[in-house]
Design a protein around this motif. Structure first.
Motif, mmCIF file in Angstrom:
data_model
loop_
_atom_site.group_PDB
_atom_site.id
_atom_site.type_symbol
_atom_site.label_atom_id
_atom_site.label_comp_id
_atom_site.label_asym_id
_atom_site.label_seq_id
_atom_site.Cartn_x
_atom_site.Cartn_y
_atom_site.Cartn_z
ATOM 1 N N ARG A 91 0.862 -1.186 0.000
ATOM 2 C CA ARG A 91 0.000 0.000 0.000
ATOM 3 C C ARG A 91 0.891 1.226 0.000
ATOM 4 N N TYR A 92 0.327 2.359 -0.392
ATOM 5 C CA TYR A 92 1.108 3.586 -0.524
ATOM 6 C C TYR A 92 0.401 4.738 0.165
ATOM 7 N N GLU A 93 1.215 5.670 0.670
ATOM 8 C CA GLU A 93 0.682 6.857 1.323
ATOM 9 C C GLU A 93 1.650 8.016 1.150
ATOM 10 N N THR A 94 1.137 9.225 1.326
ATOM 11 C CA THR A 94 1.974 10.419 1.192
ATOM 12 C C THR A 94 2.549 10.861 2.531
ATOM 13 N N ARG A 95 2.148 10.251 3.597
ATOM 14 C CA ARG A 95 2.648 10.625 4.936
ATOM 15 C C ARG A 95 4.021 9.982 5.123
ATOM 16 N N THR A 96 5.057 10.735 4.779
ATOM 17 C CA THR A 96 6.423 10.226 4.813
ATOM 18 C C THR A 96 7.294 10.931 5.844
ATOM 19 N N GLU A 97 6.810 12.014 6.411
ATOM 20 C CA GLU A 97 7.661 12.878 7.219
ATOM 21 C C GLU A 97 7.812 12.445 8.669
ATOM 22 N N ASP A 98 7.109 11.394 9.064
ATOM 23 C CA ASP A 98 7.185 10.998 10.464
ATOM 24 C C ASP A 98 7.238 9.479 10.595
ATOM 25 N N ASN A 99 7.437 9.049 11.816
ATOM 26 C CA ASN A 99 7.410 7.622 12.117
ATOM 27 C C ASN A 99 6.023 7.315 12.669
ATOM 28 N N HIS A 100 5.232 6.591 11.903
ATOM 29 C CA HIS A 100 3.903 6.213 12.374
ATOM 30 C C HIS A 100 3.634 4.755 12.011
ATOM 31 N N HIS A 101 2.593 4.226 12.572
ATOM 32 C CA HIS A 101 2.246 2.826 12.390
ATOM 33 C C HIS A 101 0.860 2.720 11.765
ATOM 34 N N HIS A 102 0.347 1.502 11.699
ATOM 35 C CA HIS A 102 -0.951 1.278 11.067
ATOM 36 C C HIS A 102 -1.803 0.325 11.877
ATOM 37 N N ALA A 103 -3.101 0.540 11.829
ATOM 38 C CA ALA A 103 -4.083 -0.355 12.433
ATOM 39 C C ALA A 103 -4.960 -0.868 11.300
ATOM 40 N N ILE A 104 -5.147 -2.185 11.249
ATOM 41 C CA ILE A 104 -5.915 -2.814 10.172
ATOM 42 C C ILE A 104 -7.110 -3.524 10.780
ATOM 43 N N CYS A 105 -8.294 -3.233 10.263
ATOM 44 C CA CYS A 105 -9.496 -3.939 10.696
ATOM 45 C C CYS A 105 -9.481 -5.321 10.060
ATOM 46 N N THR A 106 -9.582 -6.348 10.888
ATOM 47 C CA THR A 106 -9.545 -7.720 10.389
ATOM 48 C C THR A 106 -10.861 -8.123 9.737
ATOM 49 N N HIS A 107 -11.870 -7.277 9.854
ATOM 50 C CA HIS A 107 -13.170 -7.590 9.263
ATOM 51 C C HIS A 107 -13.338 -6.928 7.896
ATOM 52 N N CYS A 108 -13.143 -5.611 7.823
ATOM 53 C CA CYS A 108 -13.376 -4.892 6.562
ATOM 54 C C CYS A 108 -12.090 -4.502 5.837
ATOM 55 N N GLY A 109 -10.938 -4.595 6.511
ATOM 56 C CA GLY A 109 -9.665 -4.269 5.880
ATOM 57 C C GLY A 109 -9.264 -2.810 5.936
ATOM 58 N N ARG A 110 -10.083 -1.966 6.570
ATOM 59 C CA ARG A 110 -9.751 -0.541 6.677
ATOM 60 C C ARG A 110 -8.405 -0.380 7.369
ATOM 61 N N ILE A 111 -7.605 0.550 6.872
ATOM 62 C CA ILE A 111 -6.289 0.834 7.451
ATOM 63 C C ILE A 111 -6.278 2.275 7.941
ATOM 64 N N GLU A 112 -5.852 2.454 9.173
ATOM 65 C CA GLU A 112 -5.752 3.782 9.775
ATOM 66 C C GLU A 112 -4.325 4.022 10.234
ATOM 67 N N ASP A 113 -3.901 5.269 10.190
ATOM 68 C CA ASP A 113 -2.601 5.646 10.726
ATOM 69 C C ASP A 113 -2.675 5.703 12.249
ATOM 70 N N VAL A 114 -1.582 5.316 12.893
ATOM 71 C CA VAL A 114 -1.454 5.389 14.340
ATOM 72 C C VAL A 114 -0.160 6.134 14.632
ATOM 73 N N ASP A 115 -0.270 7.268 15.292
ATOM 74 C CA ASP A 115 0.920 8.040 15.621
ATOM 75 C C ASP A 115 1.818 7.257 16.566
ATOM 76 N N CYS A 116 3.104 7.386 16.355
ATOM 77 C CA CYS A 116 4.095 6.733 17.202
ATOM 78 C C CYS A 116 4.233 7.529 18.491
ATOM 79 N N VAL A 117 4.288 6.842 19.595
ATOM 80 C CA VAL A 117 4.411 7.504 20.895
ATOM 81 C C VAL A 117 5.716 8.283 20.983
#
Length: 129
Positions: free
Chosen positions: A63-89
């Protein structure tokens, strides 16, 4: 910067976390002559230039995204496949440290959270009621 590159950047910015085929479908609406191979080439080039970030979810296409300037992670819904960004602590890479015995200078630590998104959880609760 070519028309193809701008179109790919726009498509990824409008719909982050999409695979190359979905990016191609979006770009082809504006540039019908563009091929899937051309989109792959542009995605590769833009990733190499750090204008895009490639994310490889387990068991799924890149998958591809334009958010390149920081260190972040991803959360994936195991039911619908939606992917969300998760800010790194910690905010900077790597946010996790490998053991010193690894013998490697770690630059990035990717974390993937998997679970059921709020929309899918609500739908499941509604079905159960």
């Amino acid at each position: 910067m070519t028309r193809q590159r701008l179109a790919v950047l726009d498509a990824v910015a409008a719909h982050p976390h999409q695979p190359a085929e979905a990016v191609h479908a979006a770009v082809a609406q504006e540039l019908p002559e563009i091929t899937v191979q051309s989109v792959y080439t542009v995605l590769h080039d833009l990733t190499a230039q750090q204008l895009l970030r490639r994310f490889d979810p387990p068991g799924s296409a890149a998958r591809y995204e334009t958010r390149t300037e920081d260190n972040h992670h991803h959360a994936i819904c195991t039911h619908c496949g939606r992917i969300e960004d998760v800010d790194c602590v910690h905010g900077e890479a790597p946010c996790l440290e490998a053991p010193a015995s690894l013998g490697m200078q770690v630059e990035v630590a990717d974390v993937v959270f998997r679970g059921i998104c709020s929309d899918c959880a609500a739908a499941q609760q509604a079905q159960a009621a």
